[in-house]
Scaffold this active site. Sequence first.
Site, PDB file in Angstrom:
ATOM      1  N   SER A 288      -9.257  -8.840 -17.758  1.00  0.00           N
ATOM      2  CA  SER A 288     -10.504  -8.835 -16.995  1.00  0.00           C
ATOM      3  C   SER A 288     -11.589  -8.168 -17.841  1.00  0.00           C
ATOM      4  O   SER A 288     -11.776  -8.550 -19.000  1.00  0.00           O
ATOM      5  CB  SER A 288     -10.286  -8.134 -15.656  1.00  0.00           C
ATOM      6  OG  SER A 288     -11.444  -8.205 -14.871  1.00  0.00           O
TER       7      SER A 288
ATOM      8  N   ASP B 234      -6.099  -6.781  -9.640  1.00  0.00           N
ATOM      9  CA  ASP B 234      -5.452  -8.083  -9.790  1.00  0.00           C
ATOM     10  C   ASP B 234      -4.397  -7.929 -10.896  1.00  0.00           C
ATOM     11  O   ASP B 234      -4.609  -7.214 -11.866  1.00  0.00           O
ATOM     12  CB  ASP B 234      -6.509  -9.126 -10.180  1.00  0.00           C
ATOM     13  CG  ASP B 234      -5.949 -10.539 -10.242  1.00  0.00           C
ATOM     14  OD1 ASP B 234      -4.888 -10.791  -9.637  1.00  0.00           O
ATOM     15  OD2 ASP B 234      -6.589 -11.390 -10.883  1.00  0.00           O
TER      16      ASP B 234
ATOM     17  N   HIS C 171     -10.700 -13.098 -16.112  1.00  0.00           N
ATOM     18  CA  HIS C 171     -11.670 -13.169 -15.011  1.00  0.00           C
ATOM     19  C   HIS C 171     -13.012 -13.641 -15.553  1.00  0.00           C
ATOM     20  O   HIS C 171     -13.523 -13.093 -16.531  1.00  0.00           O
ATOM     21  CB  HIS C 171     -11.865 -11.791 -14.366  1.00  0.00           C
ATOM     22  CG  HIS C 171     -10.702 -11.371 -13.524  1.00  0.00           C
ATOM     23  ND1 HIS C 171     -10.548 -10.091 -13.061  1.00  0.00           N
ATOM     24  CD2 HIS C 171      -9.647 -12.065 -13.039  1.00  0.00           C
ATOM     25  CE1 HIS C 171      -9.442 -10.013 -12.331  1.00  0.00           C
ATOM     26  NE2 HIS C 171      -8.873 -11.195 -12.316  1.00  0.00           N
TER      27      HIS C 171
END
Lengths: 190, 285
Positions: A14, A134, A41
């Site tokens: 991310s 996540d 992401h």
Amino acid sequence: MTLPFPQAVVIGASAGGVQALRDVLGCFPATFPAPVLVVQHIPRDRPSGIPALLDGSCALPVAEAQDKEPLCGGVVLFAPPDYHLLVEDRTTVSLSRDEPVLYSRPAIDPLFESAAEVFGEGLLAILLTGASSDGSAGVAAVRREGGIVWIQDPDEAVAPIMPASAIAHAGADAIVTLGDLCRRLGTLAP
Amino acid sequence: MPRVVLEALMSAETELFDLELKVLLEAVYLRYHYDFRHYAVSSLRRRMRHAMGRYGMERLSDLQHRVIHDPAFFAEAMQYFTVQVSEMFRDPGYFAALREHAIPVLKTYPSIKVWIAGCSTGEEVWSMAILLEEEGLLDRAVIYATDINPAALEAAESGVFPLDRMALFSRNYQAAGGRRSLSEYFTTGYGGAVFDRRLKKQVVFADHSLATDAVFSEVHLVSCRNVLIYFNRELQDRAVGLFHDSLVRRGFLGLGAKESLQFGAHAADFEACAPHERLYRRTAS
């Protein structure tokens, strides 16, 4: 240390991930025989550009996944914007527009969980820098199914929350720097 | 490319889950004639796990038990079998491509038929009606809007969407080459944005399954976006076969942004018209 060669590799990243991915993908040898699937992401509403950006720094071909694309060894596939990337079976990927996970689509958990279900102990999962949680459920699934998990050392990560959260939630087989990661990829036994 | 040859084993838990999933889908088919047996399993597993979480169930067989004994429960649980997320003018480039490539051809017909397959809650249907209206085609068009989910069809027909989505829908509409302001097409009421009834006078909402039903009409354009991703390859081939059989010679097929005919059985039956926007045309043969 010699590990059995994974049948598939999944990578999640991310915040700070693009640079980390450039380093990690750069470590894969051109002869790497397993497919590599990546969720970074990205914003949902515009083309990501990341696969094209990283294609030059990786010895393997890098592309954005299409629905029902065959899963080939030695190819790096990225989740496209606004779609989750899933492992459908041992030879195919799927995309889905199921709900975002922790506000992200693509998200890491769906990739890791679906890959864990299909590849079981044949899976290597790598979780890198990020500021979300996540990936934690995904790491738990990979470990539950017998796969191997390497997580970037939160002390080294640009954004430590994601790796730290996964370590706290599910543990890891190894907590690694990007340098360790490269060395470890070299120790996989074909 | 080197091939991976090692034999991997799913865990016993996953194998049992898949077994229960198979039994569940078979039971749903036998009891209600909804055929999810050839849906993409990776996404279905996730949605079933969500359903189990939502209803506090330990095992998928608990869900099966309630589904087959309680039709009202099944109607409610349908939302976990199908995915209902859409936007008006989603992927605006697609609608711009329709305007550029398909509309000029459609204008050459005295009347046209458009099939929105898997229309879910109708965002695509109302978008298409607005597009055809602005191109002067709506009055000589029939739009078939089909889905398997009765609740979704009902929502589609109502043409009422949450007000808080209008900013996004308006941005999409403008990016798609909209000629007015989206707000000219709706009024506020019933706690939402109510789209102009006139837009649906040419729309037929109908129950149709790409998994079990046949072709029902000859059409000039099929728009089926982000539906095929939930199917496995076998069912994708069936659906695309239906589209092919339904389309007039040189008719148009529009798919979702990451869907491709490339990996299916009908790759040779279509040619890309606007490849990036996934707009295809049926080949002449």
